[in-house]
Design a protein around this motif. Structure first.
Motif, PDB file in Angstrom:
ATOM      1  N   UNK A  97     -11.960  13.375  15.322  1.00 52.50           N
ATOM      2  CA  UNK A  97     -11.298  14.653  15.590  1.00 52.50           C
ATOM      3  C   UNK A  97     -12.099  15.825  15.095  1.00 52.50           C
ATOM      4  N   UNK A  98     -11.621  17.032  15.358  1.00 58.54           N
ATOM      5  CA  UNK A  98     -12.350  18.236  14.941  1.00 58.54           C
ATOM      6  C   UNK A  98     -12.177  18.584  13.477  1.00 58.54           C
ATOM      7  N   UNK A  99     -11.103  18.044  12.845  1.00 63.13           N
ATOM      8  CA  UNK A  99     -10.879  18.403  11.445  1.00 63.13           C
ATOM      9  C   UNK A  99     -10.156  17.278  10.744  1.00 63.13           C
ATOM     10  N   UNK A 101     -12.677  24.812   2.918  1.00 62.40           N
ATOM     11  CA  UNK A 101     -13.089  24.121   4.131  1.00 62.40           C
ATOM     12  C   UNK A 101     -14.593  23.897   4.113  1.00 62.40           C
ATOM     13  N   UNK A 102     -14.965  22.670   4.435  1.00 68.88           N
ATOM     14  CA  UNK A 102     -16.373  22.280   4.517  1.00 68.88           C
ATOM     15  C   UNK A 102     -16.654  21.841   5.956  1.00 68.88           C
ATOM     16  N   UNK A 103     -17.797  22.245   6.489  1.00 66.37           N
ATOM     17  CA  UNK A 103     -18.118  21.924   7.880  1.00 66.37           C
ATOM     18  C   UNK A 103     -19.410  21.112   7.917  1.00 66.37           C
ATOM     19  N   UNK A 104     -19.341  19.965   8.640  1.00 65.29           N
ATOM     20  CA  UNK A 104     -20.543  19.180   8.900  1.00 65.29           C
ATOM     21  C   UNK A 104     -20.901  19.352  10.368  1.00 65.29           C
ATOM     22  N   UNK A 105     -22.191  19.473  10.646  1.00 64.12           N
ATOM     23  CA  UNK A 105     -22.677  19.702  12.006  1.00 64.12           C
ATOM     24  C   UNK A 105     -23.713  18.641  12.336  1.00 64.12           C
ATOM     25  N   UNK A 106     -23.521  17.987  13.503  1.00 58.33           N
ATOM     26  CA  UNK A 106     -24.502  17.020  14.012  1.00 58.33           C
ATOM     27  C   UNK A 106     -25.180  17.659  15.211  1.00 58.33           C
ATOM     28  N   UNK A 161     -27.419  19.159  22.223  1.00 64.45           N
ATOM     29  CA  UNK A 161     -26.271  19.936  21.790  1.00 64.45           C
ATOM     30  C   UNK A 161     -25.884  19.628  20.368  1.00 64.45           C
ATOM     31  N   UNK A 162     -24.695  20.076  19.975  1.00 60.03           N
ATOM     32  CA  UNK A 162     -24.228  19.894  18.608  1.00 60.03           C
ATOM     33  C   UNK A 162     -22.728  19.701  18.622  1.00 60.03           C
ATOM     34  N   UNK A 163     -22.204  19.179  17.501  1.00 60.95           N
ATOM     35  CA  UNK A 163     -20.784  18.959  17.333  1.00 60.95           C
ATOM     36  C   UNK A 163     -20.447  19.280  15.886  1.00 60.95           C
ATOM     37  N   UNK A 164     -19.203  19.791  15.642  1.00 63.00           N
ATOM     38  CA  UNK A 164     -18.785  20.193  14.309  1.00 63.00           C
ATOM     39  C   UNK A 164     -17.534  19.437  13.906  1.00 63.00           C
ATOM     40  N   UNK A 165     -17.370  19.308  12.578  1.00 62.38           N
ATOM     41  CA  UNK A 165     -16.138  18.760  12.019  1.00 62.38           C
ATOM     42  C   UNK A 165     -15.839  19.504  10.725  1.00 62.38           C
ATOM     43  N   UNK A 166     -14.580  19.909  10.563  1.00 66.19           N
ATOM     44  CA  UNK A 166     -14.165  20.671   9.374  1.00 66.19           C
ATOM     45  C   UNK A 166     -13.281  19.784   8.510  1.00 66.19           C
ATOM     46  N   UNK A 167     -13.595  19.749   7.201  1.00 65.32           N
ATOM     47  CA  UNK A 167     -12.826  18.971   6.229  1.00 65.32           C
ATOM     48  C   UNK A 167     -12.167  19.968   5.272  1.00 65.32           C
TER      49      UNK A 167
END
Length: 1285
Positions: A241-243, A303-308, A313-319
């Motif tokens: 998921x996104x977060x 909030x911490x964000x990891x980016x692949x 392209x790229x994708x993000x996830x927020x924890x």
């Protein structure tokens, strides 16, 4: 409201009391205090006995009890449980029971009559390491390029296991940005490759408590490559998921991970949305997939964000991170209180947490609301206020702080005591501190009420409460910067309302430890030695310890490392010795350290991998790989070559390149078989050569160059030798090398003559005219053609001797020692060669003085080059010289010019040969001299100067006298009697006066000595106040050779000795002066002094009053007899002295005293010998002892009785009687000298000596009784004394 204000004020007042609370000495009554307990969550090893700790102190010592799961635990009823003596610690023996039975919640209680303390709830659980459930895992078949997850799912253990993946060989599986293990242990592939196919993906779980490892069944992965996978942008495998959200407790470690899949492999990065990452507490693991933050605080929430990201392209996830907190102390746990009756204070339990924790109080383990009422106690939320406490109010209070994430339980007692002060710090303790450091002097005290501390130093004149002293609440005295004057004796005084207590301590301020000479950075070559110096200064009262470290670790145990008191020596250094060496000087108070690095260098390793590229006819490119530099950068590379065709086995330098390059473009010569090698140079040396490259052959070609060094010259007058430097094999450029030699006369219109010469270095042309210029050419030719057009060289045919002499030769005399010679140049054609210069032959025909001999020795002066004049130095004055001039070339000299002559003018003369003072009178002296040996002209006269010399060697006014040239003596009248004069005599020519000869003489004292001088001359009996020079008296000499090289031998006697002068013309170099006493006839008694190179010598050490025979001797080879001069007689006058009374002279008085002392010693020896007796018959000894006429030494005249005039003629005691039966009285008067003459002595039968008193009796009879009429003298005085004895 008013009540709250009063409570707040009371709280502030008692904070000081709280901060100053101290431990109660164990000899005083006090409630229990828990000192050690097991952790709240206590995991045990099921294979070992269970030990649950509970230790406490108190007075009296507390008793212990336990609850288990909230109820009383009767230990006596469980045979497997025991409590340690004087302790509350439980020991459960699990050898007869299972550990599972004791997995409970335990709490310990310690009580005595003053209160009760309780421990935390201790939850005991055993560690577990369950086995993996057996399952059959099917092989996983995937298409190349897709993502893959290999699950681990280890069994739940306590504590959780550590997961890792390995293969069948127990080797860890490599991980990368594409393959990584997640926090839960699963193995993730962002995309699979064909190389990922294998059948031994094994997940292992290690359980730390039991130290066991469990293994999952192997997983087989097969990757297919049917068709290439499409590239795709990243997506997250975890989290989904996104977060997502995550909760972490304060103080713990926060770990968040993002694992993405994609093709190509994506890269992961992290940011904090609401702020910056805490740099010092943040780290990234597993190729950036995991973000780790240690020691989490409330500020880390957010909030911490990891980016692949990959190329597509790229994708993000927020924890979203939430930080909760179990209860924690704000200002520390509650502290024990010690109060005196009537005092007031507060007990504070201040804690925090998220969510906010609740606080409950208990007294002696019972909730405080259920405890007996106490008017002096009031509970206000997290504070208990005590006012006007009374004896008996002592108790232990428990504060329990809890929320959803944990609890805190703390025990704090209130002890009501009335106690006079005491100081707990050791009495007479010595504190030592380093100068300029902080000094802390303790005065730990106890008393109730709390004592007040004051400090005094030495004389106790005033309290120490101002700068530089700082008094802390616990009684410690601080000196911020201690100095030497702070040393001394300090007194700590503790007093309260009950009493007073003093304690004495001392402070010593020491000098700091300092490293004066630090070790220095060293660069050393392998195999050599290195020394690190570390010289230290420290306080002499402290014991220092020197320690050396290498790279912050211990020195290797190697005998090559030698540690001395102030140095470290490493011999035979190796590369492993490189590193940082630290010397540490430790004392009991401080230390100092210094470090230095050792770099071990060595010549570089040889280059490798030589390759030849870009091959052309006359060039090639060489590349190589450098070897190890060994810590010294390579400065340059040297390329060498070997020509296998022309010079096999010899290497030549070709070129050099900088050390930063690894290629070189090499220019080559035709017709060669090259191999190359490379050497590397660093600061140490050249490396060994590299291995040779492969052979590179170049094609032949015509020569590129001609021979060098072409020259022409002749070895004979009719030939021309043409020579050159041949080409080397490498320069030949091809086979069949030969030379085309060409020549023609210069300045003559003629054709070139050409010959072909084999591979040689010269060609000789014969039948050519003498010394003619030629033009020359030499061209190289081989089978592939000729070299370039050669340059023209020049040369000459052979030389011959010159046929003409210089003309118009003449000399110009410059002065008495220098002349200039002139001549006209010789025509070039007549020289017949290269003009080298001119030679002037000149010689001294004779001196213009008639007395000088003939000289014919020739001398040559060479003037190189084309000169027409030259100077002749070093000529003799007043002489006739002859000379001629010759020209010379490379062949030799030409004929001489006509001989010319010139005369040198007069010069100043030399020193007169001798100067003798004769015929001394009262007022005159006669001087005799010899003319100079070197006259340098006609003597025109002499100049005599003289002056008086007094007793202090001061010179009087100078008198001067001019004398004609024909005079050799002069008498000086009107002189002072008994006066010393010094004389200076020099000769003159028309050029001036020469150097002077000097001498001294003395006039006599009176006329009475004149006749005595005439009589005693030559005998040495003349007595004057000064040494007087005498004219030499001739003495018959041994027959000398008919021709002697010596002449004019003379002497001059002065205070310093006798000056012997002579003239010498012989060839021998070893010249001696020999002398001996006139009265000695033995030939071997001649004494010699070596005087090489001189014609005069000062004889010293001659005795006054004696005459000596003196001669000069020249010695040649051993087989030749010596050459002798005529002898001269030298008389050294005795020194005159005034007639004085000898009895008043100190030396005579001293001599007499010494003689008297010697006589007294001899008398004492005789007396002792007489009493001892020696080897005599016993009867005679008895007779001697019973002799009634034997008398001891008389006291009135200090004489021996047997020697007095009143004594009868008795023999000495113990002596034998002569054969006639009598002993004369006069025998006792023998001289001691006579006694020493043993010629007439005899021995009796018993061996005793009888001649010592009888040997000279007859000869002395006639002499005795007559008094001496001789004048007093030292000799007569001694004889008189001897006869008296």
């Amino acid at each position: 409201m008013e009540r709250r204000r009063m409570d707040a004020a009371l709280l502030v007042l008692f904070l000081g009391h709280l901060a100053a609370a101290l431990e109660v000495p164990l000899d005083l009554p006090q409630p229990p205090t828990i000192t050690h307990q097991s952790p709240k969550d206590y995991i045990i090893d099921p294979r070992e006995n269970i030990i649950i700790h509970c230790e406490a102190k108190g007075k009296p010592h507390p008793s212990f009890s336990w609850t288990r799961n909230g109820t009383h635990f009767d230990i006596d009823e469980d045979p497997n449980v025991t409590m340690r003596p004087h302790s509350g610690t439980l020991v459960v023996d699990i050898s007869r029971a299972k550990a599972e039975q004791y997995e409970c919640v335990y709490q310990c209680t310690a009580r005595n009559k003053h209160g009760t303390a309780v421990s935390n709830n201790i939850v005991v659980k055993q560690s577990r390491s369950p086995l993996w459930s057996k399952e059959k895992i099917k092989p996983i078949v995937v298409q190349e390029g897709v993502s893959l997850v290999l699950p681990c799912r280890p069994p739940a253990g306590l504590p959780p296991p550590i997961i890792f993946w390995m293969d069948n060989n127990f080797q860890r599986l490599p991980q990368s940005s594409r393959v990584a293990q997640s926090l839960n242990g699963d193995l993730y592939f962002s995309n699979v490759l064909r190389d990922d196919s294998r059948n031994d993906y094994i997940c292992y779980a290690r359980f730390p408590y039991t130290q066991t490892i469990q293994q999952k069944q192997p997983i087989t992965v097969k990757v297919l490559n049917k068709e290439p996978a499409d590239e795709r942008k990243p997506s997250f495998l975890i989290p989904s998921g996104p977060s997502s959200s995550k909760t972490v407790l304060r103080g713990q470690v926060l770990e968040m991970e993002c694992i993405a899949e994609g093709l190509p492999t994506p890269e992961v990065s992290w940011t904090k949305v609401s702020g910056d990452l805490p740099a010092k507490r943040t780290s990234f693991l597993h190729y950036q997939r995991t973000l780790r933050i240690v020691n989490v605080s409330e500020s880390d929430a957010g909030d911490y964000r990891c980016t692949a990201r990959n190329q597509l392209g790229s994708v993000h996830h927020t924890i979203h991170v939430m930080v909760k907190a179990a209860p924690y102390w704000i200002s520390g746990a509650p502290r024990n209180l010690v109060l005196a009756p009537g005092e007031s204070s507060v007990l504070t339990c201040r804690a925090s947490g998220t969510p906010k924790p609740s606080i409950t109080w208990a007294m002696n383990g019972i909730p405080i609301e259920n405890s007996p009422k106490d008017l002096s106690r009031k509970v206000e939320d997290d504070t208990i206020i005590f006012t006007d406490v009374q004896p008996g109010s002592s108790a232990v209070y428990q504060c329990n702080v809890s929320n959803d994430y944990g609890y805190l339980l703390s025990n704090a007692f209130v002890n009501v005591l009335s106690e006079p002060p005491r100081v707990l710090t050791q009495s007479n303790k010595v504190y030592q501190v380093i100068k300029n450091h902080r000094a802390l002097i303790d005065c730990a005290s106890f008393g109730s009420p709390i004592p007040k501390i004051t400090w005094f130093k030495d004389s106790r004149s005033s309290t120490l409460d101002g700068d530089p002293y700082i008094l802390h609440d616990n009684g410690t005295l601080e000196i911020h910067i201690a100095q030497a004057h702070n040393s001394g004796r300090y007194t700590c005084v503790a007093r309260n309302s009950i009493g007073i207590y003093e304690n004495h301590v001392s402070l010593e301020v020491k000098e700091p430890t300092r490293i004066l000479k630090q070790p220095e950075y060293k660069v050393v070559q392998r195999g050599k030695s290195v020394v690190f110096e570390c010289k230290v200064k420290h306080d002499p009262s402290l014991i220092p310890t020197m320690t050396w470290l290498k790279d912050d670790g211990e020195l290797p145990a190697d005998e090559r490392l030698i540690v001395d008191s102030d140095s470290l020596t490493i011999t035979d250094v190796t590369e492993n010795d490189a590193g940082v060496y630290t010397c540490i000087m430790n004392t009991t108070l401080d230390h100092d350290s210094a470090s230095a690095e050792l770099t071990v260098v060595e010549r570089p390793d040889p280059p490798t991998d030589l390759e030849l590229t870009d091959q052309k006819k006359r060039s090639v490119q060489l590349t190589w790989t450098p070897g190890d530099e060994h810590n010294s950068p390579i400065q340059k590379f040297l390329i060498q070559y070997e020509d296998l065709l022309h010079h096999r086995g010899h290497w030549h330098n070709l070129t050099e390149v900088p050390g930063t390059k690894t290629t070189a473009h090499l220019k080559l010569s035709p017709y060669a078989h090259y191999t190359f090698r490379v050497l590397a140079l660093n600061a140490v040396d050249f490396s060994r050569p590299s291995l040779s490259s492969r052979v590179y052959k170049t094609e032949p070609a015509a020569p590129d160059e001609n021979p060098t060094g072409v020259q022409g010259f002749g070895t004979e007058h009719d030939n021309l030798v043409i020579s050159w430097k041949p080409l080397s094999g490498l320069q030949s450029n091809g086979p069949g090398l030969h030379y085309k030699v060409m020549w023609r006369q210069k300045a003559v219109d003629s054709d070139w003559t050409t010959v072909t010469v084999a591979n040689n270095s010269k060609f000789v042309v014969s039948g050519v005219p003498t010394f003619v210029p030629y033009e020359l050419k030499v061209q190289a030719v081989n089978d592939y053609g000729a070299g370039p057009e050669p340059a023209i060289a020049h040369g000459y045919s052979g030389e011959d001797l010159p046929v003409a002499a210089p003309e118009n030769v003449q000399a110009i005399v410059m002065n008495s020692a220098l002349a200039e010679v002139h001549w006209d140049p010789v025509p070039f054609k007549l020289i017949r060669g290269h003009l080298k210069g001119f030679k002037v032959y000149y010689w001294r025909e004779r001196s213009l003085h008639k007395h000088n001999p003939h000289h014919v020795e020739k001398q040559i002066l060479t003037f190189s080059g084309n000169h027409t004049r030259g100077m002749l130095p070093g000529l003799h004055p007043f002489s006739l010289y002859s000379f001629n001039v010759r020209v010379y070339n490379g062949k030799g000299e030409g004929p001489p010019s006509p001989t010319r002559q010139f005369e040198t003018p007069e010069g100043v003369p030399g020193t007169p040969t001798s100067l003798i003072v004769t015929n001394p009178n009262l007022d005159s002296l006669t001087l005799e001299w010899s003319p100079p040996h070197v006259r340098n002209g006609r003597i025109t006269g002499y100049t005599l100067k003289y002056q008086q010399v007094n007793n202090s060697n001061e010179l009087g006014p100078m008198e001067e006298l001019a004398l004609p040239a024909n005079e050799t003596s002069v008498t000086l009248p009107n002189l002072k009697y008994s006066t010393r004069y010094k004389f200076y005599l020099n000769a003159k020519t028309v050029r001036g006066a020469g150097p002077a000869i000097s001498g001294e003489g003395v006039t006599i004292m009176d006329e009475a000595l004149i006749s005595q001088l005439d009589v005693d001359v030559g005998t040495g009996n003349t007595q004057t106040s000064h040494p007087i020079a005498r004219s030499p008296s001739r003495h018959p000499t041994p027959q000398a050779p008919s021709v002697s090289p010596f002449g004019n031998v003379s002497s001059l006697v002065g205070e310093d000795g006798a000056l012997i002068s002579w003239e010498y013309r012989g060839p021998e170099k070893n010249v001696y002066v020999e002398y001996k006493n006139k009265n000695s006839e033995a030939e071997e008694e001649w004494q010699k002094e070596l005087v090489n190179g001189s014609q005069n010598f000062m004889l010293k050490g001659l005795k006054g009053g004696l005459s000596y025979r003196v001669r000069v001797v020249a010695k040649g080879h051993h087989d030749q007899p010596p050459l002798l001069s005529e002898e001269v007689l030298v008389t050294v006058p005795a020194v005159a002295s005034r007639q004085v009374d000898i009895a008043t002279q100190g030396w005579f008085i001293g001599l007499m005293c010494a003689i008297a002392l010697l006589i007294l010693i001899l008398l004492i020896i005789c007396f002792i010998q007489r009493n001892k007796g020696g080897k005599y018959p016993v009867k005679e000894k008895e007779d001697a002892h019973t002799d009634p006429e034997f008398q001891p030494m008389k006291e009135d005249d200090c004489t021996f009785g047997e020697y007095s005039d009143n004594e009868d003629h008795k023999p000495l005691k113990g002596s034998r009687t002569p054969s006639n039966g009598t002993v004369k009285r006069d025998d006792s008067d023998d001289s001691l000298v006579d006694y020493g003459e043993g010629g007439d002595g005899q021995f009796n039968e018993d061996g005793s000596f009888i001649g010592q008193y009888s040997g000279k009796s007859a000869s002395r009879d006639t002499a005795e009784g007559h008094e001496s009429s001789e004048a007093p003298s030292p000799i007569n005085a001694m004889n008189s004394l001897n006869s008296f004895v």
